[in-house]
Design a protein around this motif. Structure first.
Motif, PDB file in Angstrom:
ATOM      1  N   LEU A  27       0.865  -1.168   0.000  1.00  0.00           N
ATOM      2  CA  LEU A  27       0.000   0.000   0.000  1.00  0.00           C
ATOM      3  C   LEU A  27       0.904   1.221   0.000  1.00  0.00           C
ATOM      4  CD1 LEU A  27      -2.872   1.266   0.477  1.00  0.00           C
ATOM      5  CD2 LEU A  27      -2.334   1.149   2.904  1.00  0.00           C
ATOM      6  N   ALA A  28       0.744   2.090  -0.988  1.00  0.00           N
ATOM      7  CA  ALA A  28       1.540   3.310  -1.051  1.00  0.00           C
ATOM      8  C   ALA A  28       0.578   4.494  -1.027  1.00  0.00           C
ATOM      9  CB  ALA A  28       2.375   3.337  -2.329  1.00  0.00           C
ATOM     10  N   THR A  29       0.777   5.397  -0.075  1.00  0.00           N
ATOM     11  CA  THR A  29      -0.107   6.553   0.046  1.00  0.00           C
ATOM     12  C   THR A  29       0.616   7.823  -0.377  1.00  0.00           C
ATOM     13  OG1 THR A  29       0.539   6.899   2.350  1.00  0.00           O
ATOM     14  CG2 THR A  29      -1.414   5.533   1.959  1.00  0.00           C
ATOM     15  N   THR A  30      -0.163   8.818  -0.740  1.00  0.00           N
ATOM     16  CA  THR A  30       0.364  10.135  -1.082  1.00  0.00           C
ATOM     17  C   THR A  30      -0.254  11.137  -0.113  1.00  0.00           C
ATOM     18  OG1 THR A  30       0.441   9.488  -3.384  1.00  0.00           O
ATOM     19  CG2 THR A  30       0.594  11.836  -2.914  1.00  0.00           C
ATOM     20  N   PRO A  31       0.511  11.798   0.724  1.00  0.00           N
ATOM     21  CA  PRO A  31       1.957  11.691   0.863  1.00  0.00           C
ATOM     22  C   PRO A  31       2.347  10.417   1.607  1.00  0.00           C
ATOM     23  CG  PRO A  31       1.092  13.188   2.521  1.00  0.00           C
ATOM     24  CD  PRO A  31      -0.074  12.789   1.646  1.00  0.00           C
ATOM     25  N   ALA A  32       3.633  10.029   1.506  1.00  0.00           N
ATOM     26  CA  ALA A  32       4.107   8.801   2.152  1.00  0.00           C
ATOM     27  C   ALA A  32       3.947   8.902   3.670  1.00  0.00           C
ATOM     28  CB  ALA A  32       5.565   8.544   1.790  1.00  0.00           C
ATOM     29  N   ARG A  33       4.310  10.033   4.260  1.00  0.00           N
ATOM     30  CA  ARG A  33       4.084  10.284   5.685  1.00  0.00           C
ATOM     31  C   ARG A  33       2.916  11.240   5.770  1.00  0.00           C
ATOM     32  NH1 ARG A  33       6.796   7.519   8.922  1.00  0.00           N
ATOM     33  NH2 ARG A  33       5.826   8.606  10.622  1.00  0.00           N
ATOM     34  N   THR A  34       1.869  10.798   6.408  1.00  0.00           N
ATOM     35  CA  THR A  34       0.624  11.564   6.472  1.00  0.00           C
ATOM     36  C   THR A  34       0.509  12.304   7.795  1.00  0.00           C
ATOM     37  OG1 THR A  34      -0.404   9.881   5.093  1.00  0.00           O
ATOM     38  CG2 THR A  34      -1.881  11.346   6.296  1.00  0.00           C
ATOM     39  N   PRO A  35       0.285  13.619   7.752  1.00  0.00           N
ATOM     40  CA  PRO A  35       0.061  14.362   8.994  1.00  0.00           C
ATOM     41  C   PRO A  35      -1.195  13.831   9.692  1.00  0.00           C
ATOM     42  CG  PRO A  35       0.312  15.850   7.119  1.00  0.00           C
ATOM     43  CD  PRO A  35       0.194  14.473   6.570  1.00  0.00           C
ATOM     44  N   VAL A  36      -1.155  13.750  11.014  1.00  0.00           N
ATOM     45  CA  VAL A  36      -2.307  13.244  11.762  1.00  0.00           C
ATOM     46  C   VAL A  36      -2.946  14.348  12.590  1.00  0.00           C
ATOM     47  CG1 VAL A  36      -1.384  10.904  11.913  1.00  0.00           C
ATOM     48  CG2 VAL A  36      -0.983  12.472  13.774  1.00  0.00           C
ATOM     49  N   THR A  37      -4.225  14.167  12.844  1.00  0.00           N
ATOM     50  CA  THR A  37      -4.970  15.050  13.720  1.00  0.00           C
ATOM     51  C   THR A  37      -5.377  14.228  14.936  1.00  0.00           C
ATOM     52  OG1 THR A  37      -5.815  16.266  11.837  1.00  0.00           O
ATOM     53  CG2 THR A  37      -6.990  16.533  13.913  1.00  0.00           C
ATOM     54  N   MET A  38      -4.899  14.617  16.100  1.00  0.00           N
ATOM     55  CA  MET A  38      -5.236  13.899  17.327  1.00  0.00           C
ATOM     56  C   MET A  38      -6.550  14.449  17.867  1.00  0.00           C
ATOM     57  SD  MET A  38      -2.574  11.934  17.642  1.00  0.00           S
ATOM     58  CE  MET A  38      -2.594  11.346  19.305  1.00  0.00           C
ATOM     59  N   ASP A  39      -7.414  13.567  18.373  1.00  0.00           N
ATOM     60  CA  ASP A  39      -8.679  14.038  18.938  1.00  0.00           C
ATOM     61  C   ASP A  39      -8.516  14.484  20.388  1.00  0.00           C
ATOM     62  OD1 ASP A  39      -8.580  11.660  20.349  1.00  0.00           O
ATOM     63  OD2 ASP A  39     -10.531  10.944  19.696  1.00  0.00           O
ATOM     64  N   ILE A  62      -0.196   5.046  18.736  1.00  0.00           N
ATOM     65  CA  ILE A  62      -1.528   5.598  18.543  1.00  0.00           C
ATOM     66  C   ILE A  62      -2.323   4.686  17.612  1.00  0.00           C
ATOM     67  CG2 ILE A  62      -0.887   8.001  18.945  1.00  0.00           C
ATOM     68  CD1 ILE A  62      -0.772   8.413  15.937  1.00  0.00           C
ATOM     69  N   VAL A  63      -3.627   4.893  17.573  1.00  0.00           N
ATOM     70  CA  VAL A  63      -4.521   4.160  16.684  1.00  0.00           C
ATOM     71  C   VAL A  63      -5.157   5.179  15.744  1.00  0.00           C
ATOM     72  CG1 VAL A  63      -6.603   2.744  16.566  1.00  0.00           C
ATOM     73  CG2 VAL A  63      -4.987   2.424  18.442  1.00  0.00           C
ATOM     74  N   PHE A  95      -2.874   5.174  -3.144  1.00  0.00           N
ATOM     75  CA  PHE A  95      -4.021   5.882  -2.589  1.00  0.00           C
ATOM     76  C   PHE A  95      -3.586   7.262  -2.145  1.00  0.00           C
ATOM     77  CE2 PHE A  95      -5.036   1.442  -1.883  1.00  0.00           C
ATOM     78  CZ  PHE A  95      -6.393   1.376  -2.157  1.00  0.00           C
ATOM     79  N   THR A  96      -4.523   8.171  -2.109  1.00  0.00           N
ATOM     80  CA  THR A  96      -4.344   9.462  -1.461  1.00  0.00           C
ATOM     81  C   THR A  96      -5.075   9.368  -0.131  1.00  0.00           C
ATOM     82  OG1 THR A  96      -4.276  10.637  -3.560  1.00  0.00           O
ATOM     83  CG2 THR A  96      -4.812  11.934  -1.622  1.00  0.00           C
ATOM     84  N   VAL A  97      -4.449   9.861   0.921  1.00  0.00           N
ATOM     85  CA  VAL A  97      -5.086   9.849   2.234  1.00  0.00           C
ATOM     86  C   VAL A  97      -6.065  11.015   2.265  1.00  0.00           C
ATOM     87  CG1 VAL A  97      -4.740   9.938   4.715  1.00  0.00           C
ATOM     88  CG2 VAL A  97      -3.047   8.815   3.257  1.00  0.00           C
ATOM     89  N   ALA A  98      -7.368  10.699   2.179  1.00  0.00           N
ATOM     90  CA  ALA A  98      -8.403  11.733   2.153  1.00  0.00           C
ATOM     91  C   ALA A  98      -8.599  12.344   3.535  1.00  0.00           C
ATOM     92  CB  ALA A  98      -9.713  11.157   1.632  1.00  0.00           C
ATOM     93  N   SER A  99      -8.589  11.515   4.559  1.00  0.00           N
ATOM     94  CA  SER A  99      -8.682  12.013   5.928  1.00  0.00           C
ATOM     95  C   SER A  99      -8.121  10.964   6.870  1.00  0.00           C
ATOM     96  CB  SER A  99     -10.136  12.333   6.309  1.00  0.00           C
ATOM     97  OG  SER A  99     -10.901  11.155   6.371  1.00  0.00           O
ATOM     98  N   LEU A 100      -7.625  11.434   7.995  1.00  0.00           N
ATOM     99  CA  LEU A 100      -7.024  10.537   8.974  1.00  0.00           C
ATOM    100  C   LEU A 100      -7.182  11.169  10.345  1.00  0.00           C
ATOM    101  CD1 LEU A 100      -5.233   7.933   9.223  1.00  0.00           C
ATOM    102  CD2 LEU A 100      -3.279   9.477   9.219  1.00  0.00           C
ATOM    103  N   GLY A 101      -7.720  10.415  11.282  1.00  0.00           N
ATOM    104  CA  GLY A 101      -7.850  10.879  12.657  1.00  0.00           C
ATOM    105  C   GLY A 101      -7.234   9.845  13.577  1.00  0.00           C
ATOM    106  N   CYS A 102      -6.478  10.282  14.551  1.00  0.00           N
ATOM    107  CA  CYS A 102      -5.779   9.353  15.435  1.00  0.00           C
ATOM    108  C   CYS A 102      -6.025   9.721  16.897  1.00  0.00           C
ATOM    109  CB  CYS A 102      -4.284   9.398  15.160  1.00  0.00           C
ATOM    110  SG  CYS A 102      -3.835   8.983  13.468  1.00  0.00           S
ATOM    111  N   HIS A 103      -5.853   8.728  17.765  1.00  0.00           N
ATOM    112  CA  HIS A 103      -6.006   8.955  19.198  1.00  0.00           C
ATOM    113  C   HIS A 103      -5.119   7.997  19.968  1.00  0.00           C
ATOM    114  CE1 HIS A 103      -8.496   5.352  19.514  1.00  0.00           C
ATOM    115  NE2 HIS A 103      -9.111   5.769  18.431  1.00  0.00           N
ATOM    116  N   ASP A 104      -5.027   8.210  21.248  1.00  0.00           N
ATOM    117  CA  ASP A 104      -4.269   7.369  22.160  1.00  0.00           C
ATOM    118  C   ASP A 104      -4.692   5.917  21.952  1.00  0.00           C
ATOM    119  OD1 ASP A 104      -3.562   5.883  24.434  1.00  0.00           O
ATOM    120  OD2 ASP A 104      -3.820   7.582  25.770  1.00  0.00           O
ATOM    121  N   SER A 105      -3.729   5.004  21.873  1.00  0.00           N
ATOM    122  CA  SER A 105      -4.036   3.607  21.579  1.00  0.00           C
ATOM    123  C   SER A 105      -4.849   2.916  22.673  1.00  0.00           C
ATOM    124  CB  SER A 105      -2.752   2.823  21.345  1.00  0.00           C
ATOM    125  OG  SER A 105      -1.966   2.817  22.519  1.00  0.00           O
ATOM    126  N   THR A 106      -4.933   3.510  23.870  1.00  0.00           N
ATOM    127  CA  THR A 106      -5.705   2.885  24.944  1.00  0.00           C
ATOM    128  C   THR A 106      -7.184   3.213  24.856  1.00  0.00           C
ATOM    129  OG1 THR A 106      -5.348   4.750  26.443  1.00  0.00           O
ATOM    130  CG2 THR A 106      -3.744   2.948  26.512  1.00  0.00           C
TER     131      THR A 106
END
Length: 114
Positions: A27-39, A62-63, A95-106
């Motif tokens: 799986l290759a995404t654009t961009p390769a490293r995707t900025p994340v938004t933490m909730d 994180i998840v 793929f292009t990363v359209a959206s990504l949301g991340c949070h603490d893995s717990t």
């Protein structure tokens, strides 16, 4: 595992688990490293501080839940003899990363679109 750059930006490499273990697809995404938004802004702040104190770029686990938009598929052909099987993926779907949301893995998602 996320990365925290020198400016405090948190990013993640979106990929299949196990890539590089001789699987024929990647799986290759654009961009390769995707900025994340933490909730959780406090958690993100703490991750940045811990990375700075530890003098590392690796953040706490994180998840993430993301939406990918198909771009194209590639058949890169047979594996060249000078590349080990474990490091080559013949078929690649971009793929292009359209959206990504991340949070603490717990923590658990209350609602997530897949």
């Amino acid at each position: 595992m996320p990365r925290v750059d020198g400016s405090g930006n948190i990013s993640i490499n979106v990929r299949f688990l196990g890539v590089g273990l001789g699987q024929p697809v990647a799986l290759a995404t654009t961009p390769a490293r995707t900025p994340v938004t933490m909730d959780d802004a406090t958690f993100a702040f703490g991750m940045r501080n811990r990375a700075a104190q530890d003098k590392t770029e690796v953040g706490q686990s994180i998840v993430c839940d993301g939406v990918l938009a198909y771009s194209k598929a590639l058949d890169k052909g047979r594996r060249p003899a000078n590349i080990p099987t474990s490091e080559y993926s013949r078929y690649e779907v971009r793929f292009t990363v359209a959206s990504l949301g991340c949070h603490d893995s717990t923590r658990r998602f209350q609602a997530a679109s897949r």
